[in-house]
Design an enzyme around this catalytic site. Structure first.
Site, PDB file in Angstrom:
ATOM      1  N   GLU A 257       0.811  -1.220   0.000  1.00 13.65           N
ATOM      2  CA  GLU A 257       0.000   0.000   0.000  1.00 13.65           C
ATOM      3  C   GLU A 257       0.851   1.280   0.000  1.00 13.65           C
ATOM      4  O   GLU A 257       0.698   2.145   0.875  1.00 13.65           O
ATOM      5  CB  GLU A 257      -0.988  -0.022   1.165  1.00 13.65           C
ATOM      6  CG  GLU A 257      -1.978  -1.179   1.050  1.00 13.65           C
ATOM      7  CD  GLU A 257      -3.085  -1.151   2.095  1.00 13.65           C
ATOM      8  OE1 GLU A 257      -3.021  -0.337   3.023  1.00 13.65           O
ATOM      9  OE2 GLU A 257      -4.031  -1.960   1.965  1.00 13.65           O
TER      10      GLU A 257
ATOM     11  N   GLU B  67      -5.001  -8.566  -0.465  1.00 11.61           N
ATOM     12  CA  GLU B  67      -5.770  -8.392   0.775  1.00 11.61           C
ATOM     13  C   GLU B  67      -7.203  -8.083   0.396  1.00 11.61           C
ATOM     14  O   GLU B  67      -7.441  -7.269  -0.504  1.00 11.61           O
ATOM     15  CB  GLU B  67      -5.258  -7.220   1.625  1.00 11.61           C
ATOM     16  CG  GLU B  67      -3.911  -7.395   2.272  1.00 11.61           C
ATOM     17  CD  GLU B  67      -3.547  -6.174   3.128  1.00 11.61           C
ATOM     18  OE1 GLU B  67      -4.483  -5.434   3.546  1.00 11.61           O
ATOM     19  OE2 GLU B  67      -2.344  -5.954   3.353  1.00 11.61           O
TER      20      GLU B  67
END
Length: 502
Positions: free
Chosen positions: A158, A275
């Site tokens: 991220e 995820e």
């Protein structure tokens, strides 16, 4: 009545089982973690596991020192070997995430999580590349080139968020990716490397990532991103509550990479959702509920049509990003609590693991498959209201006409709802003990068992009618098996207590 065809429309994709998430990987050194993963592998059998912290200080890989006035670096793989050996013994492979930055290689002091993973770029890209090459060379030497070639290698986590990459600096990330990807390929050209592992709401990074890869001729073997459906956090002490978008929003997010990368050099590479979950918070009670399992059921049923894998975040509540959990049920991401208490979402995955390979039918509330031995399996779920404005219907009826090649069918049904297979309900009834004693844990393990029913149904015209009534937020697995009746001719239930035979 929904008539299910006798011929399959294809194979049921196994993207739902390809990978699962974990807390930072040095947690794998703990007994409770390994016991939990062993249970998950027995009942579900994930192929890969992905977590943060492979190169963080807790794993002790990057070890600089001085000798005879010269700064040198030793790369130590003591913990890496223990973790990966444990994974190997449990039948699961690593989906390697390269991060976070060793503090003595970092250009800054910004960290994330309770365990302080450093999220700044390297002060020396040369030393970072040497760290990557040393790590992969060691893994190849230990596990073999053919094996490590099957392990995806993801660059960072991220980077579009300032919490995870200093300043969410796209240019700095692309530099890191380029250096890393070339380092990976120096070890072996067939190793798989990819990224950018972005969070929801940053899809423009995919465009820039694809442009950069083409302009600079940077290796990209797969594209990765994350998917969540929760809104802004509403904090309470040691927890959080959030609104949820409908589960279909997860499927929309899954579809985004292929749509945006169409026409680029990355159009045909695999897409991994590394995820996904409803809430992105590790302390949201929704994760522990029967609602959550019914909410996610259509995602597991259809997600494989859109991506090569989608990895549930995470398999266990052994997870310390926000600190050590203060209660057994605390809203953790895990399919399991600490001490291996199974949540309803665990049963959803365990039910999926018992589905057959041949896909017969899918609908808004069901998935039907067949096994090679003729068994037909049905996963059904009650609809939910993700807005929370209503509790959802108290009953949901589903009628299916299933193809079976026999005169009779044995029906085995396993169900989880607000009452059954729901240890959280029992935990609340016993007063929500934060640290249950041995007796309470035994009760909770018992409460986590799905309710099971059995019956025999007649088969007419090569099909059996299955009439299901699901309770609120129920998920149910029904296995329908052809019956070969071997009862002796003198069998008569009326004779059990000395009655007269028919």
């Amino acid at each position: 009545m929904i008539r299910v065809p006798a011929e399959p429309s294809g194979r049921l994709p196994e993207a739902w089982r390809h990978c699962v998430g974990t807390g930072r990987i040095d947690l794998a050194l703990r007994r409770d973690y390994q016991d939990s993963l062993a249970l998950v592998q027995r009942d579900i059998g994930f192929r890969y596991i992905r977590g943060h912290g492979l190169l963080s200080d807790g794993m002790g890989v990057y070890r600089p020192y001085e000798w005879e006035g010269t700064r040198r670096v030793r790369h130590s793989f003591t913990y890496v070997d223990q973790v990966l050996d444990a994974y190997q013994e449990l039948g699961i492979r690593p989906f390697l995430e390269l991060g976070f930055m060793p503090s003595e290689l970092a250009s800054g002091e910004q960290t994330v999580f309770w365990w302080r993973g450093n999220v700044t770029p390297p002060r020396s890209h040369r030393e970072w590349a040497e760290l990557v090459k040393a790590t992969l060379t060691h893994l190849v030497d230990r596990h073999g080139l053919d094996e490590v070639r099957t392990w995806p290698i993801e660059v960072w986590n991220e980077p579009n968020l300032t919490d995870f990459w200093a300043g969410a600096d796209l240019k700095a990330y692309l530099k890191l990716y380029e250096v890393t990807a070339h380092a990976v390929k120096e070890v072996d050209a067939a190793l798989q490397v990819g990224g950018p592992a972005i969070s929801p709401g940053a899809d423009e990074w995919l465009d820039r990532f694809a442009e950069f890869a083409e302009e600079r001729d940077v290796p990209v073997d797969f594209v990765s991103k994350h998917a969540y459906t929760s809104g802004p956090a509403q904090p309470v002490p040691f927890g959080v509550h959030q609104t949820l978008a409908p589960a279909e929003d997860l499927l929309d997010q899954f579809a985004t990479p292929r749509a945006r990368l169409k026409g680029t050099r990355l159009a045909e590479v695999p897409v991994h959702i590394t995820e996904f979950n409803s809430s992105y918070c590790p302390d949201n009670p929704v994760h522990d509920t029967a609602f959550h399992a019914a909410y996610l059921a259509p995602v597991l049923a259809r997600g494989g049509d859109l991506v090569d894998s989608f990895s549930y975040w995470t398999f266990s509540d052994m997870f310390e990003e926000a600190g050590v959990p203060t209660s057994l049920f605390h809203g953790g991401f895990g399919l399991l609590t600490h001490r291996q208490i199974r949540k309803p979402a665990y049963h959803l995955y365990a039910f999926m693991a018992r589905m057959g390979p041949d896909l017969l039918a899918r609908g808004e509330d069901h998935l039907v498959t067949r096994h090679p031995d003729g068994r037909v399996t049905v996963l059904a779920w009650a609809p939910v209201d993700p807005s929370g404005e209503t509790p959802g219907p108290s009953r949901h009826r589903l009628r299916l006409n299933l193809p079976i090649k026999s005169r009779q069918a044995f029906v085995r049904r396993s169900g989880v709802d607000e009452e059954y297979g729901n240890a959280r309900t029992a935990w609340q009834a016993m007063g929500s003990p934060r640290s249950p004693d041995a007796h309470q844990l035994a009760v909770l393990h018992e409460a986590a068992e799905p309710v099971r029913r059995h019956q025999r149904l007649p088969v007419e015209g090569g099909a059996v009618d299955l009439d299901l009534t699901l309770q609120r937020h129920e998920i149910t697995l029904v296995e329908v098996t052809p019956v070969e009746d071997e009862s002796p001719p003198w069998a008569d239930e009326r004779r059990l207590l000395g009655g007269q035979p028919r």
